[in-house]
Design a protein around this motif. Structure first.
Motif, PDB file in Angstrom:
ATOM      1  N   ILE A 241       0.847  -1.198   0.000  1.00 21.07           N
ATOM      2  CA  ILE A 241       0.000   0.000   0.000  1.00 21.07           C
ATOM      3  C   ILE A 241       0.880   1.245   0.000  1.00 21.07           C
ATOM      4  N   ASN A 242       1.902   1.262   0.840  1.00 23.95           N
ATOM      5  CA  ASN A 242       2.848   2.385   0.849  1.00 23.95           C
ATOM      6  C   ASN A 242       3.543   2.544  -0.502  1.00 23.95           C
ATOM      7  N   PHE A 243       3.994   1.421  -1.054  1.00 24.18           N
ATOM      8  CA  PHE A 243       4.726   1.452  -2.321  1.00 24.18           C
ATOM      9  C   PHE A 243       3.882   2.018  -3.454  1.00 24.18           C
ATOM     10  N   PHE A 244       2.669   1.497  -3.622  1.00 21.79           N
ATOM     11  CA  PHE A 244       1.829   1.947  -4.731  1.00 21.79           C
ATOM     12  C   PHE A 244       1.291   3.365  -4.511  1.00 21.79           C
ATOM     13  N   THR A 245       1.278   3.820  -3.267  1.00 24.21           N
ATOM     14  CA  THR A 245       0.889   5.199  -2.989  1.00 24.21           C
ATOM     15  C   THR A 245       1.925   6.171  -3.510  1.00 24.21           C
ATOM     16  N   VAL A 246       3.185   5.783  -3.461  1.00 24.80           N
ATOM     17  CA  VAL A 246       4.262   6.734  -3.747  1.00 24.80           C
ATOM     18  C   VAL A 246       4.903   6.556  -5.114  1.00 24.80           C
ATOM     19  N   ILE A 247       4.825   5.375  -5.720  1.00 24.37           N
ATOM     20  CA  ILE A 247       5.674   5.062  -6.871  1.00 24.37           C
ATOM     21  C   ILE A 247       5.380   5.921  -8.094  1.00 24.37           C
ATOM     22  N   ILE A 248       4.123   6.170  -8.416  1.00 23.75           N
ATOM     23  CA  ILE A 248       3.811   6.967  -9.607  1.00 23.75           C
ATOM     24  C   ILE A 248       4.286   8.407  -9.429  1.00 23.75           C
ATOM     25  N   CYS A 249       4.026   8.966  -8.245  1.00 20.50           N
ATOM     26  CA  CYS A 249       4.490  10.331  -7.960  1.00 20.50           C
ATOM     27  C   CYS A 249       6.007  10.401  -8.016  1.00 20.50           C
ATOM     28  N   PHE A 250       6.665   9.380  -7.495  1.00 13.83           N
ATOM     29  CA  PHE A 250       8.129   9.356  -7.514  1.00 13.83           C
ATOM     30  C   PHE A 250       8.664   9.360  -8.946  1.00 13.83           C
ATOM     31  N   ILE A 251       8.078   8.545  -9.800  1.00  8.84           N
ATOM     32  CA  ILE A 251       8.525   8.472 -11.199  1.00  8.84           C
ATOM     33  C   ILE A 251       8.335   9.814 -11.896  1.00  8.84           C
ATOM     34  N   PHE A 252       7.175  10.422 -11.704  1.00 12.93           N
ATOM     35  CA  PHE A 252       6.887  11.699 -12.367  1.00 12.93           C
ATOM     36  C   PHE A 252       7.673  12.858 -11.758  1.00 12.93           C
ATOM     37  N   SER A 253       8.290  12.639 -10.605  1.00 17.42           N
ATOM     38  CA  SER A 253       9.124  13.684 -10.012  1.00 17.42           C
ATOM     39  C   SER A 253      10.278  14.083 -10.919  1.00 17.42           C
ATOM     40  N   PHE A 254      10.687  13.163 -11.796  1.00 21.23           N
ATOM     41  CA  PHE A 254      11.829  13.409 -12.678  1.00 21.23           C
ATOM     42  C   PHE A 254      11.415  13.992 -14.029  1.00 21.23           C
ATOM     43  N   HIS A 255      10.113  14.194 -14.231  1.00 16.37           N
ATOM     44  CA  HIS A 255       9.634  14.744 -15.501  1.00 16.37           C
ATOM     45  C   HIS A 255      10.254  16.128 -15.707  1.00 16.37           C
ATOM     46  N   PRO A 256      10.743  16.416 -16.917  1.00 14.48           N
ATOM     47  CA  PRO A 256      11.438  17.696 -17.148  1.00 14.48           C
ATOM     48  C   PRO A 256      10.570  18.934 -16.939  1.00 14.48           C
ATOM     49  N   LYS A 257       9.252  18.797 -17.010  1.00 19.52           N
ATOM     50  CA  LYS A 257       8.381  19.946 -16.779  1.00 19.52           C
ATOM     51  C   LYS A 257       8.011  20.101 -15.299  1.00 19.52           C
ATOM     52  N   ILE A 258       8.358  19.109 -14.491  1.00 20.79           N
ATOM     53  CA  ILE A 258       8.030  19.148 -13.061  1.00 20.79           C
ATOM     54  C   ILE A 258       9.286  19.342 -12.218  1.00 20.79           C
ATOM     55  N   LYS A 259      10.259  18.462 -12.401  1.00 22.77           N
ATOM     56  CA  LYS A 259      11.559  18.541 -11.719  1.00 22.77           C
ATOM     57  C   LYS A 259      11.423  18.620 -10.191  1.00 22.77           C
ATOM     58  N   PHE A 260      10.506  17.848  -9.684  1.00 21.09           N
ATOM     59  CA  PHE A 260      10.358  17.812  -8.226  1.00 21.09           C
ATOM     60  C   PHE A 260      11.564  17.158  -7.572  1.00 21.09           C
TER      61      PHE A 260
END
Length: 228
Positions: A9-28
């Motif tokens: 539950i913890n893993f699937f809560t965070v994994i998509i957000c974590f991946i998109f953190s590296f998106h060049p338009k977001i750069k979180f």
């Protein structure tokens, strides 16, 4: 496999957000350090709260859904919860604030927050014999007051709207933890310590406990982010 339920539950809560953190338009990902500092800082308080309430039998955890490693009386998954959930919420706040204009929220922010604080204090007083209800509502109310009037946070209305937008995800994650879709709950609540109203299987108090958790994570994230 059941023992990996809370971890997954913890893993699937965070994994998509974590991946998109590296998106060049977001750069979180540039602000991972700021997030980690803020989440650990806030988690110290909430983990302490969690440990006390577990010791007082306000809630407890089903060992069939955890891997068996604990810190004091908390499964490690519960401690990871205070990193994973804030990450997804702070990431979502960061993205929505970056790409959308929330100035319209200012029109009703003061009214909404004052109404919310008065309601929280009223429920805390009325349910003062229920430890979880009293504590969650009282601390959430004081957190809003402290952030708005002492710490001068000008983003509380925006955070409230985004938290509401996040509510479907909250219903899924917290629903699973409290027993929706599972044979039994991951987290069990003492019926004598909360007011007894649930949305699906989620005690209403959890929504305000969660809101308080996210508010403080956003506050410290924005502070630490300035030094990145």
């Amino acid at each position: 496999m059941m023992q990996f339920t809370y971890l997954l539950i913890n893993f699937f809560t965070v994994i998509i957000c974590f991946i998109f953190s590296f998106h060049p338009k977001i750069k979180f990902n540039r602000f991972f350090k700021a997030f980690l500092l803020s989440s650990v800082f806030v988690a110290l308080f909430f983990v302490g709260w969690d440990m006390i309430f577990t010791a007082k039998n306000v809630w407890w955890f089903s060992h069939q859904y955890t891997i068996g490693f604990s810190v004091y009386n908390l499964p490690i998954e519960e401690i990871l919860f205070f990193i994973c959930i804030p990450f997804s919420c702070v990431f979502t706040y960061f993205c929505l604030d970056k790409f959308f204009d929330f100035n319209w929220v200012k029109k009703f922010e003061n009214f909404a927050l004052i109404f919310m604080v008065i309601s929280l204090f009223a429920f805390a007083i009325y349910f003062n014999q229920q430890l979880y209800t009293f504590t969650a509502f009282l601390t959430c109310g004081f957190s809003i007051l402290a952030l708005k009037y002492i710490l001068k946070a000008d983003w509380l209305g925006k955070a409230l709207v985004i938290y509401i937008l996040l509510s479907p995800g909250f219903l899924v994650v917290n629903g699973l933890l409290t027993g929706t879709g599972l044979p039994s709950p991951v987290v069990n609540y003492n019926a004598e310590e909360f007011m007894g109203f649930r949305i699906l299987t989620i005690p209403v108090e959890d929504f305000f406990y969660g809101f308080e958790l996210i508010l403080w994570n956003i506050f410290f994230f924005l502070k630490f982010k300035k030094y990145e």
